[in-house]
Scaffold this motif. Sequence first.
Motif, PDB file in Angstrom:
ATOM      1  N   THR A 145     -84.624  -8.573 -26.661  1.00 30.64           N
ATOM      2  CA  THR A 145     -83.514  -8.952 -27.413  1.00 30.64           C
ATOM      3  C   THR A 145     -82.619  -7.667 -27.796  1.00 30.64           C
ATOM      4  N   THR A 146     -81.377  -7.705 -27.842  1.00 29.50           N
ATOM      5  CA  THR A 146     -80.524  -6.677 -28.634  1.00 29.50           C
ATOM      6  C   THR A 146     -80.164  -6.835 -29.967  1.00 29.50           C
ATOM      7  N   GLU A 153     -77.765  -7.320 -31.123  1.00 28.27           N
ATOM      8  CA  GLU A 153     -76.402  -8.083 -31.149  1.00 28.27           C
ATOM      9  C   GLU A 153     -77.106  -9.623 -31.612  1.00 28.27           C
ATOM     10  N   GLN A 154     -78.303  -9.694 -31.408  1.00 29.10           N
ATOM     11  CA  GLN A 154     -78.858 -11.022 -31.081  1.00 29.10           C
ATOM     12  C   GLN A 154     -79.965 -11.246 -32.304  1.00 29.10           C
ATOM     13  N   ARG A 214     -81.615 -14.876 -32.797  1.00 27.07           N
ATOM     14  CA  ARG A 214     -82.716 -14.898 -31.719  1.00 27.07           C
ATOM     15  C   ARG A 214     -84.005 -14.121 -31.872  1.00 27.07           C
ATOM     16  N   ARG A 215     -83.905 -13.024 -32.494  1.00 26.77           N
ATOM     17  CA  ARG A 215     -84.831 -12.144 -32.862  1.00 26.77           C
ATOM     18  C   ARG A 215     -85.499 -12.766 -33.869  1.00 26.77           C
ATOM     19  N   ASP A 258     -82.418  -5.788 -37.902  1.00 24.97           N
ATOM     20  CA  ASP A 258     -81.300  -4.833 -37.372  1.00 24.97           C
ATOM     21  C   ASP A 258     -81.437  -3.553 -37.381  1.00 24.97           C
TER      22      ASP A 258
END
Length: 160
Positions: A24-25, A27-28, A31-32, A88
């Motif tokens: 995951t990035t 930006e997600q 989802r994380r 983040d």
Amino acid sequence: MKADEVLIAHHDVLRGLLRGLAETTGEQLGRREELRDRLLRELEIHTQIEDELFYPAVRDVSPLLSLAHAEHRQIDDQLATVMRTATDDPEFTTEVRMLEKTLRHHTMEEEQRIFPQSHALGEERLEELGAQLRQRQLELTRSGGMRLIVRLKRAALRLV
Ligand SMILES: [Fe+2]
Ligand SMILES: [Fe+2]
């Protein structure tokens, strides 16, 4: 399913969740959070069914259990770090990858060394143990108690 087959199937779930989480990035974040919560839950269940049922059953045929217990503690510590790291935070993926590495090592150790040793228990006992593991896994997955433990643990980890 035999005990080792039940555990290997669950290892695949754990490895998949960790791989997904590592990919995951920043930006997600939703989802994380979701994958991390699922990982916490599945890892708690996995550790519990092994500690409660599998390890005691193979105690007499595997000399590697103290090492395995030590690795469970290491996984627990690294999971705590992942839970404490904000999703983040730039270090998030690094922490996840470290946990992934430890879990890969531990699951390979079980699959290549401890599970073959467990075959000394015989097919019948392994089938019986497999049924017990699956039943306990299902109970824990469904149980409100487990959900509460996971929630409390998550809250506690974030407060440390
Ligand atoms: Fe384990
Ligand atoms: Fe395992």
